[in-house]
Motif scaffolding. Structure first.
Motif, short mmCIF file in Angstrom:
data_model
loop_
_atom_site.label_atom_id
_atom_site.label_comp_id
_atom_site.label_asym_id
_atom_site.label_seq_id
_atom_site.Cartn_x
_atom_site.Cartn_y
_atom_site.Cartn_z
N GLU A 1 32.35 -39.05 -10.41
CA GLU A 1 33.55 -38.07 -9.79
C GLU A 1 34.89 -38.20 -10.50
O GLU A 1 35.31 -37.10 -10.72
N GLN A 2 35.19 -39.45 -11.07
CA GLN A 2 36.31 -39.48 -12.03
C GLN A 2 36.15 -38.56 -13.43
O GLN A 2 37.10 -37.85 -13.54
N LYS A 3 35.04 -38.61 -13.66
CA LYS A 3 34.63 -37.82 -14.98
C LYS A 3 34.83 -36.34 -14.73
O LYS A 3 35.16 -35.35 -15.46
N ILE A 4 34.24 -36.13 -13.28
CA ILE A 4 34.39 -34.67 -13.14
C ILE A 4 35.59 -34.07 -12.74
O ILE A 4 36.12 -33.05 -13.12
N SER B 1 40.42 -30.68 -14.83
CA SER B 1 41.85 -30.96 -15.15
C SER B 1 41.62 -30.20 -16.39
O SER B 1 42.45 -29.52 -16.94
N VAL B 2 40.89 -30.74 -17.58
CA VAL B 2 40.80 -30.11 -18.96
C VAL B 2 40.45 -28.57 -18.79
O VAL B 2 41.11 -27.75 -19.52
N ASN B 3 39.45 -28.01 -17.94
CA ASN B 3 38.93 -26.86 -17.76
C ASN B 3 40.25 -26.05 -17.30
O ASN B 3 40.35 -25.02 -17.64
N ASP B 4 41.11 -26.43 -16.24
CA ASP B 4 42.07 -25.69 -15.66
C ASP B 4 43.14 -25.66 -16.91
O ASP B 4 43.92 -24.48 -17.08
N ASN B 5 43.42 -26.65 -17.44
CA ASN B 5 44.35 -26.46 -18.69
C ASN B 5 44.04 -25.42 -19.82
O ASN B 5 44.79 -24.68 -20.26
#
Length: 122
Positions: free
Chosen positions: A72-75, A80-84
């Motif tokens: 879940e932390q990795k997801i 967050s990276v995808n949103d950025n």
């Protein structure tokens, strides 16, 4: 003398009879019978086996929960990276920015209208 002698002979026989009476073994009644000992041993064994199984099951469950939390932390980090990256792509596709880069590279506009291109295939 024969009476005294008979008494002397009789005294050791009385002592032997007394000693024999003392040597009689009395069987003591056991507190727990053999069958009960077997049943208690089996019950104790079952309790130990059940305890080991429960500890193993708890350990496996705990390991799975930790793995789920890590995933879940990795997801969350990947989202967050995808949103950025999506925000950055939106910024880079700004028409004003594209026109400025075109002018800087020597391209001239022929029409004053600038339209945003849609997604390919629509």
């Amino acid at each position: 003398m024969s009476i005294e002698r008979a008494r002397k002979l009789q005294q050791p026989m009385e002592k032997q009879q007394e000693q024999q009476q003392v040597k009689v073994k009395v069987q003591k009644k056991q507190w727990v019978s053999t069958g009960e000992k077997v049943l208690y041993s089996m019950a104790t064994g079952l309790v130990v086996i059940a305890s080991v199984f429960m500890v193993q099951f708890s350990s496996t469950t705990d390991t799975l929960n930790r793995d789920i939390q890590k995933m879940e932390q990795k997801i969350g980090q990947q989202q967050s990276v995808n949103d950025n990256l999506a925000y950055e792509a939106k910024e880079l596709s700004n028409p004003d920015r594209i026109l400025q880069i075109a002018k800087d590279n020597g391209l001239e506009m022929q029409n004053a209208e600038v339209k945003q291109a849609g997604v390919v295939g629509n």
